[in-house]
Design an enzyme around this catalytic site. Structure first.
Site, PDB file in Angstrom:
ATOM      1  CD1 TRP A 156      -1.995  -2.288   1.784  1.00 26.64           C
ATOM      2  CD2 TRP A 156      -2.853  -1.613  -0.068  1.00 26.64           C
ATOM      3  NE1 TRP A 156      -2.949  -3.515   0.913  1.00 26.64           N
ATOM      4  CE2 TRP A 156      -3.627  -2.876   0.466  1.00 26.64           C
ATOM      5  CE3 TRP A 156      -3.363  -0.543  -1.240  1.00 26.64           C
ATOM      6  CZ2 TRP A 156      -4.625  -3.005  -0.312  1.00 26.64           C
ATOM      7  CZ3 TRP A 156      -4.186  -1.460  -1.987  1.00 26.64           C
ATOM      8  CH2 TRP A 156      -4.623  -2.307  -1.935  1.00 26.64           C
ATOM      9  CD  GLU A 363      -1.800   9.128   5.834  1.00 28.06           C
ATOM     10  OE1 GLU A 363      -1.990  10.696   6.737  1.00 28.06           O
ATOM     11  OE2 GLU A 363      -1.883   9.597   3.925  1.00 28.06           O
TER      12      GLU A 363
HETATM   13  N1  CAA Z   1       1.749  10.374  17.789  1.00 28.96           N
HETATM   14  C1  CAA Z   1       3.239  10.063  18.360  1.00 28.96           C
HETATM   15  N2  CAA Z   1       3.293   9.291  18.958  1.00 28.96           N
HETATM   16  C2  CAA Z   1       2.841   8.474  19.177  1.00 28.96           C
HETATM   17  C3  CAA Z   1       1.123   8.332  18.855  1.00 28.96           C
HETATM   18  C4  CAA Z   1       1.032   9.765  18.126  1.00 28.96           C
HETATM   19  N3  CAA Z   1      -0.224   9.400  17.748  1.00 28.96           N
HETATM   20  N4  CAA Z   1       0.950   7.066  19.338  1.00 28.96           N
HETATM   21  C5  CAA Z   1       1.627   6.204  19.129  1.00 28.96           C
HETATM   22  N5  CAA Z   1       2.880   7.294  19.691  1.00 28.96           N
HETATM   23  C6  CAA Z   1       4.020   6.964  20.661  1.00 28.96           C
HETATM   24  C7  CAA Z   1       3.634   6.336  21.904  1.00 28.96           C
HETATM   25  O1  CAA Z   1       4.058   7.234  22.903  1.00 28.96           O
HETATM   26  C8  CAA Z   1       5.050   5.090  22.522  1.00 28.96           C
HETATM   27  O2  CAA Z   1       6.064   6.401  22.652  1.00 28.96           O
HETATM   28  P1  CAA Z   1       6.743   6.293  24.231  1.00 28.96           P
HETATM   29  O3  CAA Z   1       6.938   4.329  24.145  1.00 28.96           O
HETATM   30  O4  CAA Z   1       7.883   7.069  24.511  1.00 28.96           O
HETATM   31  O5  CAA Z   1       5.679   6.967  24.920  1.00 28.96           O
HETATM   32  C9  CAA Z   1       5.198   4.708  21.165  1.00 28.96           C
HETATM   33  O6  CAA Z   1       4.497   5.895  19.707  1.00 28.96           O
HETATM   34  C10 CAA Z   1       4.384   3.614  21.162  1.00 28.96           C
HETATM   35  O7  CAA Z   1       2.993   3.420  21.289  1.00 28.96           O
HETATM   36  P2  CAA Z   1       1.814   2.515  21.831  1.00 28.96           P
HETATM   37  O8  CAA Z   1       2.196   2.014  22.864  1.00 28.96           O
HETATM   38  O9  CAA Z   1       0.695   3.405  21.914  1.00 28.96           O
HETATM   39  O10 CAA Z   1       2.102   1.365  20.256  1.00 28.96           O
HETATM   40  P3  CAA Z   1       0.700   0.528  19.912  1.00 28.96           P
HETATM   41  O11 CAA Z   1       1.967  -0.537  18.962  1.00 28.96           O
HETATM   42  O12 CAA Z   1       0.434   0.508  21.012  1.00 28.96           O
HETATM   43  O13 CAA Z   1       0.204   1.153  18.309  1.00 28.96           O
HETATM   44  C11 CAA Z   1      -1.407   2.780  17.411  1.00 28.96           C
HETATM   45  C12 CAA Z   1      -0.263   2.294  18.475  1.00 28.96           C
HETATM   46  C13 CAA Z   1      -2.449   3.856  17.632  1.00 28.96           C
HETATM   47  C14 CAA Z   1      -2.390   1.782  17.161  1.00 28.96           C
HETATM   48  C15 CAA Z   1      -0.100   2.575  15.770  1.00 28.96           C
HETATM   49  O14 CAA Z   1       0.003   1.223  15.583  1.00 28.96           O
HETATM   50  C16 CAA Z   1      -1.332   2.944  14.466  1.00 28.96           C
HETATM   51  O15 CAA Z   1      -1.210   4.236  14.893  1.00 28.96           O
HETATM   52  N6  CAA Z   1      -1.806   2.504  14.157  1.00 28.96           N
HETATM   53  C17 CAA Z   1      -2.151   2.768  12.706  1.00 28.96           C
HETATM   54  C18 CAA Z   1      -1.381   2.524  11.456  1.00 28.96           C
HETATM   55  C19 CAA Z   1      -1.339   3.626  10.642  1.00 28.96           C
HETATM   56  O16 CAA Z   1      -2.228   4.706  10.371  1.00 28.96           O
HETATM   57  N7  CAA Z   1      -1.371   3.025   9.309  1.00 28.96           N
HETATM   58  C20 CAA Z   1      -0.959   4.070   8.491  1.00 28.96           C
HETATM   59  C21 CAA Z   1       0.271   3.383   6.997  1.00 28.96           C
HETATM   60  S1  CAA Z   1       0.313   4.516   6.303  1.00 28.96           S
HETATM   61  C22 CAA Z   1      -1.101   5.235   4.628  1.00 28.96           C
HETATM   62  O17 CAA Z   1      -1.872   4.488   4.510  1.00 28.96           O
HETATM   63  C23 CAA Z   1      -0.106   5.508   3.866  1.00 28.96           C
HETATM   64  C24 CAA Z   1      -0.838   6.100   2.028  1.00 28.96           C
HETATM   65  O18 CAA Z   1      -0.456   5.541   1.502  1.00 28.96           O
HETATM   66  C25 CAA Z   1      -2.061   7.103   2.039  1.00 28.96           C
END
Ligand code: CAA
Length: 380
Positions: A156, A363
């Site tokens: 993707w 995203e």
């Molecule tokens: N902003 C900043 N930092 C963040 C954050 C955010 N939104 N979310 C998590 N973090 C940081 C946390 O603070 C943590 O850091 P510290 O340990 O230093 O505090 C670290 O990241 C790990 O965070 P989590 O323990 O919360 O991680 P998790 O494994 O539980 O997952 C999640 C968090 C929110 C589920 C994340 O995996 C997520 O956003 N998943 C969705 C992925 C996504 O959006 N993919 C899109 C692909 S790109 C795409 O689509 C592109 C395209 O072509 C258009």
């Protein structure tokens, strides 16, 4: 509180609207039908400064604020959601990340060409086994002297088959979990980086999404973005900004579908009068206009918070989930108001209907946005 756009933002909206009406609308249906990449339009977007809207002028960008950026993506997507995502990926997932985390050399050598449209960028986080669970990275980057050797598969990758630079996340130390992920700036012309396939998709068909493979791809240490182990944080920070872009894309799709429905219900007559005069139709149009206005306020406020240097993680997620569900709802109703004509490719609403769906997925799915919001509001 002043909700009006300033003169510069209004001029920008007019300029982008003129561009898409003249250059994109005539070919949008055909490009969608055959999945044709809009090569000339991407070049024109670069020349107009639409690929580096919020990048500082000293780094090659237009130096505008994030509200202006949202306006650009909204206006592109009102006519052609594929142009919207191509620009959104380059602006927020690539340029923003390099400007925020890159070295001076990376800004000079890599960001400036991306921001001016001389090169194009893509972002690679998703893998076959790492979608919503973005931390489950299997792609590896193994240090070898002044190089890293990258192996793995990414999917993707929007813009992937046309990109010159890819912001890529890979695991440098699996024992550290999310703290073992590192970001890199891949030059796609170097050996070991290849496009496996371009996906055949439901919507945004003129914007290509590819699966890409890395086979012993050697990248120099100077191509690392940020420090080792900082990659997940970088990806999440980039996605916070990216979600404003996708929310703006969804807003543009909703606006385009609404305008098409409004126009159609004024000229389509049944039972002796234009169908918008029937209350069921008029109320649907009223709900569309109201939801779109609410979405626009959320999108602009999230962008405004970013411009002010305020925290906007929750606000970007709220804007994205609301705007994308507004786009899907509005496009579905727009098809319904067109009756059977809405099901035909002769009318633009079936395309808006197909294009809207992805805004609830990429995203960060709507479920992930709700997870982000719920974590933020229950934090204290
Ligand atoms: N902003 C900043 N930092 C963040 C954050 C955010 N939104 N979310 C998590 N973090 C940081 C946390 O603070 C943590 O850091 P510290 O340990 O230093 O505090 C670290 O990241 C790990 O965070 P989590 O323990 O919360 O991680 P998790 O494994 O539980 O997952 C999640 C968090 C929110 C589920 C994340 O995996 C997520 O956003 N998943 C969705 C992925 C996504 O959006 N993919 C899109 C692909 S790109 C795409 O689509 C592109 C395209 O072509 C258009």
């Amino acid at each position: 509180m002043d909700f009006r756009l300033n003169d510069d933002q209004q001029m920008l909206r007019d300029m982008v609207r003129q561009f898409v009406e003249k250059e994109a609308r005539p070919t949008v249906a055909e490009r969608d039908e055959h999945g044709i990449w809009p090569d000339a339009l991407v070049k024109q977007m670069g020349e107009l400064g639409l690929l580096g809207v919020a990048v500082k002028e000293e780094n090659g960008g237009a130096g505008l604020d994030y509200i202006s950026y949202a306006i650009v993506i909204e206006e592109l997507s009102r006519v052609d959601a594929s142009l919207g995502v191509i620009a959104s990926v380059n602006n927020s997932l690539v340029c923003y990340g390099i400007e925020k985390f890159g070295t001076e050399e990376q800004k000079r050598e890599i960001l400036a060409p991306l921001a001016t449209g001389r090169t194009l960028g893509a972002f690679s986080l998703s893998e076959p086994g790492a979608g919503s669970d973005a931390a489950a990275q299997k792609t590896t980057a193994v240090r070898d002297g002044d190089f890293y050797v990258i192996n793995g598969v990414k999917n993707w990758v929007t813009n992937g088959d046309h990109a010159d630079t890819i912001v890529l996340m890979a695991m440098t130390d699996a024992s550290k979990g999310v703290k073992g992920i590192t970001a890199f700036l891949i030059d796609t012309h170097q050996p070991g980086c290849r496009v496996v396939k371009v996906e055949n998709k439901l919507g945004i068909r003129s914007a290509h999404s590819s699966q890409m493979a890395y086979d012993d791809c050697r990248v120099s240490v100077s191509q690392r973005l940020g420090e080792e182990g900082q990659g997940f944080k970088i990806a999440m920070t980039i996605l916070n900004a990216g979600r404003i872009g996708i929310a703006a894309q969804a807003l543009g799709i909703a606006q385009g579908a609404y305008e098409a429905a409004l126009g159609y219900t004024k000229i389509r007559e049944q039972f002796g009068k234009p169908i918008h005069e029937f209350q069921a139709v008029g109320f649907t149009l009223a709900d569309m206009a109201t939801r779109i206005k609410a979405a626009r306020l959320l999108v602009y406020e999230a962008a405004w918070r970013k411009d002010q240097g305020l925290d906007y993680v929750k606000d970007a997620a709220m804007a994205k989930v609301f705007a994308s569900e507004t786009a899907m709802w509005t496009a579905t109703k727009a098809v319904q108001l067109h009756g059977s004509n809405g099901y035909s490719k002769e009318y633009p609403v079936e395309r808006f209907f197909r294009d809207a769906k992805i805004t609830e997925i990429y995203e960060g799915t709507s479920e992930i946005q709700r997870l982000v919001i719920s974590r933020e509001i229950t934090r204290d």
